[in-house]
Every structure is written in structure tokens, then in C-alpha cells.
Design a protein around this motif. Structure first.
Motif, PDB file in Angstrom:
ATOM      1  N   ILE A 118      16.570  32.452  28.291  1.00  0.00           N
ATOM      2  CA  ILE A 118      16.757  33.532  27.385  1.00  0.00           C
ATOM      3  C   ILE A 118      16.533  34.801  27.857  1.00  0.00           C
ATOM      4  CG2 ILE A 118      15.755  34.334  25.307  1.00  0.00           C
ATOM      5  CD1 ILE A 118      15.979  31.533  24.262  1.00  0.00           C
ATOM      6  N   PHE A 119      15.098  34.830  28.579  1.00  0.00           N
ATOM      7  CA  PHE A 119      14.747  36.250  28.909  1.00  0.00           C
ATOM      8  C   PHE A 119      15.581  36.699  30.191  1.00  0.00           C
ATOM      9  CE2 PHE A 119      11.106  35.204  26.612  1.00  0.00           C
ATOM     10  CZ  PHE A 119      10.253  36.214  26.113  1.00  0.00           C
ATOM     11  N   VAL A 120      15.791  35.904  31.095  1.00  0.00           N
ATOM     12  CA  VAL A 120      16.856  36.232  32.130  1.00  0.00           C
ATOM     13  C   VAL A 120      18.233  36.828  31.695  1.00  0.00           C
ATOM     14  CG1 VAL A 120      18.326  35.391  34.125  1.00  0.00           C
ATOM     15  CG2 VAL A 120      15.861  34.541  33.657  1.00  0.00           C
ATOM     16  N   LEU A 121      18.687  36.291  30.541  1.00  0.00           N
ATOM     17  CA  LEU A 121      20.199  36.780  30.123  1.00  0.00           C
ATOM     18  C   LEU A 121      19.959  38.252  29.309  1.00  0.00           C
ATOM     19  CD1 LEU A 121      21.541  33.378  28.585  1.00  0.00           C
ATOM     20  CD2 LEU A 121      22.375  34.787  30.527  1.00  0.00           C
ATOM     21  N   PHE A 122      18.672  38.178  28.843  1.00  0.00           N
ATOM     22  CA  PHE A 122      18.455  39.522  28.120  1.00  0.00           C
ATOM     23  C   PHE A 122      18.226  40.566  28.975  1.00  0.00           C
ATOM     24  CE2 PHE A 122      15.422  42.724  26.289  1.00  0.00           C
ATOM     25  CZ  PHE A 122      16.093  43.037  25.314  1.00  0.00           C
ATOM     26  N   ALA A 123      17.620  40.176  30.048  1.00  0.00           N
ATOM     27  CA  ALA A 123      17.463  41.235  31.258  1.00  0.00           C
ATOM     28  C   ALA A 123      18.700  41.486  31.875  1.00  0.00           C
ATOM     29  CB  ALA A 123      16.408  40.635  32.261  1.00  0.00           C
ATOM     30  N   LEU A 124      19.711  40.912  31.876  1.00  0.00           N
ATOM     31  CA  LEU A 124      20.826  40.976  32.434  1.00  0.00           C
ATOM     32  C   LEU A 124      21.994  41.789  31.790  1.00  0.00           C
ATOM     33  CD1 LEU A 124      21.900  37.673  34.369  1.00  0.00           C
ATOM     34  CD2 LEU A 124      21.045  39.616  35.465  1.00  0.00           C
ATOM     35  N   GLY A 125      21.655  41.740  30.495  1.00  0.00           N
ATOM     36  CA  GLY A 125      22.545  42.419  29.274  1.00  0.00           C
ATOM     37  C   GLY A 125      22.043  43.708  28.986  1.00  0.00           C
ATOM     38  N   ASP A 134      20.817  42.299  12.040  1.00  0.00           N
ATOM     39  CA  ASP A 134      21.923  41.612  12.472  1.00  0.00           C
ATOM     40  C   ASP A 134      22.294  41.996  13.866  1.00  0.00           C
ATOM     41  OD1 ASP A 134      22.196  44.458  12.736  1.00  0.00           O
ATOM     42  OD2 ASP A 134      24.162  44.689  11.960  1.00  0.00           O
ATOM     43  N   LEU A 135      21.440  41.685  14.463  1.00  0.00           N
ATOM     44  CA  LEU A 135      21.379  41.705  16.210  1.00  0.00           C
ATOM     45  C   LEU A 135      22.468  40.681  16.546  1.00  0.00           C
ATOM     46  CD1 LEU A 135      18.992  42.300  18.889  1.00  0.00           C
ATOM     47  CD2 LEU A 135      20.301  40.131  18.961  1.00  0.00           C
ATOM     48  N   ASP A 136      22.282  39.293  16.200  1.00  0.00           N
ATOM     49  CA  ASP A 136      23.143  38.141  16.630  1.00  0.00           C
ATOM     50  C   ASP A 136      24.678  38.709  16.378  1.00  0.00           C
ATOM     51  OD1 ASP A 136      20.891  36.836  16.808  1.00  0.00           O
ATOM     52  OD2 ASP A 136      21.325  35.595  15.121  1.00  0.00           O
ATOM     53  N   THR A 137      25.117  39.053  15.479  1.00  0.00           N
ATOM     54  CA  THR A 137      26.582  39.481  15.189  1.00  0.00           C
ATOM     55  C   THR A 137      26.910  40.776  15.939  1.00  0.00           C
ATOM     56  OG1 THR A 137      25.907  40.611  12.926  1.00  0.00           O
ATOM     57  CG2 THR A 137      26.646  38.349  13.124  1.00  0.00           C
ATOM     58  N   TYR A 138      26.077  41.717  15.963  1.00  0.00           N
ATOM     59  CA  TYR A 138      26.152  43.154  16.437  1.00  0.00           C
ATOM     60  C   TYR A 138      26.626  43.250  17.943  1.00  0.00           C
ATOM     61  CZ  TYR A 138      25.633  48.412  17.371  1.00  0.00           C
ATOM     62  OH  TYR A 138      25.796  49.414  17.708  1.00  0.00           O
ATOM     63  N   TYR A 139      25.747  42.123  18.568  1.00  0.00           N
ATOM     64  CA  TYR A 139      25.684  42.123  20.014  1.00  0.00           C
ATOM     65  C   TYR A 139      26.747  40.921  20.401  1.00  0.00           C
ATOM     66  CZ  TYR A 139      22.775  45.955  20.897  1.00  0.00           C
ATOM     67  OH  TYR A 139      22.133  47.180  21.039  1.00  0.00           O
ATOM     68  N   THR A 142      28.893  41.383  23.342  1.00  0.00           N
ATOM     69  CA  THR A 142      28.194  42.130  24.706  1.00  0.00           C
ATOM     70  C   THR A 142      27.726  41.076  25.553  1.00  0.00           C
ATOM     71  OG1 THR A 142      27.200  43.540  23.073  1.00  0.00           O
ATOM     72  CG2 THR A 142      26.257  43.312  25.451  1.00  0.00           C
ATOM     73  N   PRO A 143      28.455  41.169  26.829  1.00  0.00           N
ATOM     74  CA  PRO A 143      28.152  40.353  28.019  1.00  0.00           C
ATOM     75  C   PRO A 143      26.626  39.992  28.070  1.00  0.00           C
ATOM     76  CG  PRO A 143      29.963  41.762  28.558  1.00  0.00           C
ATOM     77  CD  PRO A 143      29.313  42.454  27.341  1.00  0.00           C
ATOM     78  N   TRP A 144      26.122  38.881  28.211  1.00  0.00           N
ATOM     79  CA  TRP A 144      24.866  38.478  28.808  1.00  0.00           C
ATOM     80  C   TRP A 144      24.071  38.280  27.230  1.00  0.00           C
ATOM     81  CZ3 TRP A 144      25.187  35.865  32.795  1.00  0.00           C
ATOM     82  CH2 TRP A 144      26.015  36.531  33.982  1.00  0.00           C
ATOM     83  N   ILE A 145      24.167  39.377  26.583  1.00  0.00           N
ATOM     84  CA  ILE A 145      23.513  39.082  25.339  1.00  0.00           C
ATOM     85  C   ILE A 145      24.144  38.204  24.391  1.00  0.00           C
ATOM     86  CG2 ILE A 145      22.638  40.428  23.262  1.00  0.00           C
ATOM     87  CD1 ILE A 145      21.376  41.149  25.905  1.00  0.00           C
ATOM     88  N   ARG A 146      25.469  38.186  24.584  1.00  0.00           N
ATOM     89  CA  ARG A 146      26.280  37.048  23.930  1.00  0.00           C
ATOM     90  C   ARG A 146      25.729  35.758  24.221  1.00  0.00           C
ATOM     91  NH1 ARG A 146      31.729  38.330  25.578  1.00  0.00           N
ATOM     92  NH2 ARG A 146      30.918  37.499  27.313  1.00  0.00           N
ATOM     93  N   ILE A 203      29.356  34.801  13.905  1.00  0.00           N
ATOM     94  CA  ILE A 203      29.728  35.253  15.156  1.00  0.00           C
ATOM     95  C   ILE A 203      31.170  35.027  15.807  1.00  0.00           C
ATOM     96  CG2 ILE A 203      29.422  34.834  17.673  1.00  0.00           C
ATOM     97  CD1 ILE A 203      26.333  34.127  16.949  1.00  0.00           C
ATOM     98  N   PHE A 204      31.782  33.821  15.321  1.00  0.00           N
ATOM     99  CA  PHE A 204      33.154  33.709  15.300  1.00  0.00           C
ATOM    100  C   PHE A 204      33.978  34.789  14.707  1.00  0.00           C
ATOM    101  CE2 PHE A 204      32.097  28.858  16.479  1.00  0.00           C
ATOM    102  CZ  PHE A 204      31.331  29.329  17.597  1.00  0.00           C
ATOM    103  N   ALA A 205      33.629  35.057  13.620  1.00  0.00           N
ATOM    104  CA  ALA A 205      34.479  35.895  12.669  1.00  0.00           C
ATOM    105  C   ALA A 205      34.462  37.281  13.531  1.00  0.00           C
ATOM    106  CB  ALA A 205      33.864  36.013  11.433  1.00  0.00           C
ATOM    107  N   ARG A 206      33.282  37.788  13.896  1.00  0.00           N
ATOM    108  CA  ARG A 206      33.371  38.859  14.874  1.00  0.00           C
ATOM    109  C   ARG A 206      34.256  38.876  15.911  1.00  0.00           C
ATOM    110  NH1 ARG A 206      30.256  44.110  14.726  1.00  0.00           N
ATOM    111  NH2 ARG A 206      28.843  43.850  12.990  1.00  0.00           N
ATOM    112  N   TRP A 207      34.236  37.964  16.451  1.00  0.00           N
ATOM    113  CA  TRP A 207      35.269  37.825  17.585  1.00  0.00           C
ATOM    114  C   TRP A 207      36.812  37.868  17.516  1.00  0.00           C
ATOM    115  CZ3 TRP A 207      32.918  32.790  20.235  1.00  0.00           C
ATOM    116  CH2 TRP A 207      31.690  33.144  20.981  1.00  0.00           C
TER     117      TRP A 207
END
Length: 393
Positions: A118-125, A134-139, A142-146, A203-207
Motif C-alpha cells: 500500500i505504501f509503495v503504491l502510494f509513493a509511486l502514484g 471520496d478519494l476512492d472514486t476520485y483517484y 489514477t495509475p498506482w493510486i488505483r 469505482i467501476f461506475a467511474r471507469w
């Protein structure tokens, strides 16, 4: 109720449950299962404290990194999931300790790896815009954060399904408050899985270009606190129920012993402590009542007449053919006679002619003797005959 208040109320409930367990832990500090339950409840409370939107903003501002609170909350949630599964594994137990140890290591290793990822992916994103609700749907695109969001949700879903399966299977094999507690945990875990499904759907609805964020920010939010309450109640209920049940059994025994205690009360020395008041713990009052009965039986031993006991035993056995019950009636009649005779005469029963009261050696027999003291017609007959003899004397 706004989001921050609701999350903090959930945290307060879990902290309250933690305090209850801490009080129990003071009495039994070496109980590994009790320590595990306490730690699990505390982590759950910490999760809701950090997940409250106002506190998310404080964490972001304090650390100076936009949305850094997200991986922190996700890691605490993941830790809570792993610890909860381990707790259920140890709570249920296993005939082979090696299996339990292997399952524990696998669970902890897996969830520790998820926390690191989780922390590695956040650092990469890249998540520069602070989102508290609404961070889950807003991002979600977004690559890596997704990937970070999907990873924590997947770990959460696996934990929820595992908890449902473990709790429900075990609940079918146990009775009482433990069964109800496991059922509450299973329902709470099912609500947790429903929470994840709502998040996935938003999330899928956002996609696909739709805005169903309300499923994540409103409906799923409501389920989070409810599921936490059910899980916490499930862990607390068995121990609370056990304590209440133990006190109820002690109170019932205390009351059932009253006829016997009243009968021997004249034999309690004046120097003995007076009966404890009603507000004292019932376990302590029960111990005092039983001690008074045992002491009185010893003091009355020289007046126990074998002929009385044998006669009542034979009559009772002939009526209901229950040897233990007949023995309790015989013991009760011997004690009732001894109490009356001791008031007016010195002991006249030779040691070889004394009746041995054995109903005090077993808790059920002691209760049966107390019941006989109150209801047995044969015990009452012994009282009346003894009174007539003393009256003529």
C-alpha cells in the motif's frame, strides 16, 4: 450526523469495549486470547479515529503530504483485518498447534505484505488534490493510486469472507452466548463485505463514465460503523454473557441455600462476621453462606442420630426410589433434629451411633438438602416428633 461525528462515535464505542477488556485483563494479564481481543478492539478504535474526515485533514497537514492519511488508514484497516482473522483462528483453537501456528504465520505475512505494498503504491502514484471523503472514486483512474485502492479493498474483502466462513462454521458447533457472539461477528463481516461491494460498484461506475460516488461516500459509510459495532459486540458478548451467567448461577445457588442456612443459623457463633449486605458481590455472599453451613454442620455433629437418618432414608427411598435425593432428605432431617436438641440438651449420641452427613460434599446434593429442609414432609415430621419429645421432657 456528519461523517466526522459518526466515525468518532464508532471509535468511542470500540474504545469503551477496549476498556471493558482492559479491566478483565487486569485480573488475568497472562491470558493470550484476552490480550488478542483487547488489541483487536483497540486497533478498530484507532481505525475510526484516523478515518474521521477532520482527522484525515490533520494527518495530511501534520505530515505535509497530500492524502498521506489514505495509506495510513488503509494500512491500519489491513492490520485490523489480519489480526481479526488470527484472533478467530486462536479463539477456535486446533487439535494440532502446528496447524494454528502455520495459519497464523500465513495470515500475518500476507497482510504485512499488503501493508508494505500500500505504501509503495502510494509513493509511486500521484495524488496532489486532497480528498477527505471520496478519494476512492476520485483517484479510481489514477495509475498506482488505483492499484493501491483495489489492493486494500481486495484484502478487506478476503478478510470479510474469511470471517463469515470461520464464524458461521464455528457457531453451528457451540451453544449460548458464544454462538450468538459468533453470529454477530458473521453478520458484521457480511456488512463489511457489502461495504466493499458498494465501493467496487462506485469505482467501476467511474471507469464507465458514471457518477455513483454516493454509494461510496454515503451508503458504504453508514455500513462501516454498523459493521464495526456488530463485530465488537460479537467479541464482547461471550465474555459478558459468561460473567452474567456466572453471577446468575451464584445468585440462584445463594437463594436456594437459604432454607438450609436459616435452619442452621442459630448455630452460627456470635463472633462470626454478620451476613454481607446485598450490594456486596454475590460470589462473596455465597462463599460466606456456604462457610456458615459447613461450620454449623461440624458444630452439630455430636447430635447427629443414625436412627433418625436411617429411618428417613428408608421412607424416602421407598417413595421415590432416588438414592441421592433420599440421602439429602435424611441429612436434612438429622440436621433439623440436631438443631432442636442442641438448644435443650448436651450431646447424647455415642460416636458409633452418629449419622454421617455427606450431602455437603457435593454442590447439587447441598442444594437438594436445602430443598428438603423446606419441602420434605419427612423432615417436617422429624421436627414435630422432636418438639413433642422435648415438650414432654
Amino acid at each position: 450526523m456528519n461523517a466526522g461525528t459518526a466515525y468518532l462515535c464508532s471509535a468511542g464505542g470500540l474504545f469503551f469495549a477496549t476498556v471493558i477488556k482492559l479491566l478483565a485483563l487486569r485480573k488475568n494479564p497472562r491470558d493470550p486470547l484476552l490480550r488478542a481481543v483487547t488489541a483487536t478492539l483497540f486497533i478498530g478504535a484507532l481505525l475510526f479515529v484516523t478515518a474521521a474526515p477532520p482527522n484525515l485533514a490533520v494527518i495530511n497537514e501534520t505530515l505535509g503530504i497530500p492524502n498521506i492519511a489514505a495509506p495510513i488508514v488503509y494500512s491500519i484497516l489491513t492490520t485490523f483485518d489480519g489480526v481479526t482473522i488470527v484472533l478467530l483462528i486462536h479463539w477456535r483453537g486446533n487439535d494440532d498447534p502446528r496447524v494454528t501456528l502455520r495459519q497464523t504465520r500465513l495470515c500475518l505475512t500476507t497482510y504485512a505484505a499488503v501493508v508494505v505494498a500500500i505504501f509503495v503504491l502510494f509513493a509511486l502514484g500521484d495524488a496532489p488534490v486532497e480528498r477527505l471523503r471520496d478519494l476512492d472514486t476520485y483517484y479510481s483512474g489514477t495509475p498506482w493510486i488505483r492499484e493501491m485502492i483495489l489492493l486494500y479493498l481486495a484484502a478487506h474483502s478476503v478478510a470479510a469472507v474469511t470471517m463469515v466462513i470461520l464464524s458461521w462454521r464455528w457457531a453451528r458447533k457451540v451453544p449460548g452466548t458464544l454462538k450468538l457472539g459468533l453470529q454477530l461477528i458473521a453478520v458484521g463481516a457480511a456488512c463489511t463485505f457489502a461495504y466493499d461491494l458498494l465501493k467496487y460498484t462506485a469505482i467501476f461506475a467511474r471507469w464507465f463514465g458514471h457518477d455513483w460516488d454516493w454509494l461510496s461516500t454515503n451508503v458504504a459509510f453508514s455500513l462501516a460503523g454498523f459493521s464495526a459495532f456488530l463485530v465488537a459486540a460479537g467479541f464482547l458478548l461471550p465474555s459478558i454473557g459468561q460473567g452474567v451467567g456466572s453471577r446468575f448461577r451464584a445468585l440462584r445457588r445463594f437463594r436456594l441455600l437459604q432454607p438450609l442456612w436459616l435452619e442452621i443459623r442459630p448455630e452460627i457463633p456470635a463472633t462470626s462476621p454478620p451476613p454481607m449486605p446485598w450490594w456486596q458481590p454475590v460470589e462473596h455472599r455465597l462463599m460466606q453462606r456456604e462457610r456458615d453451613i459447613f461450620d454449623a454442620v461440624l458444630r452439630l455433629t455430636p447430635w447427629f442420630e443414625r436412627a433418625t437418618g436411617a429411618t428417613v432414608y428408608a421412607l424416602a427411598l421407598a417413595e421415590h426410589s432416588e438414592s441421592r435425593r433420599a440421602r439429602s432428605e435424611a441429612d436434612a432431617s438429622v440436621i433439623a433434629r440436631a438443631v432442636m436438641q442442641r438448644r435443650s440438651a448436651a450431646p447424647t449420641v455415642a460416636p458409633e451411633l452418629r449419622w454421617t452427613v455427606s450431602s455437603t460434599e457435593d454442590s447439587d446434593d447441598l442444594l437438594s438438602m436445602s430443598a428438603a429442609m423446606l419441602r420434605s414432609p419427612r423432615v417436617e415430621l422429624v421436627r414435630q416428633s422432636t418438639a413433642r419429645v422435648e415438650h414432654r421432657a
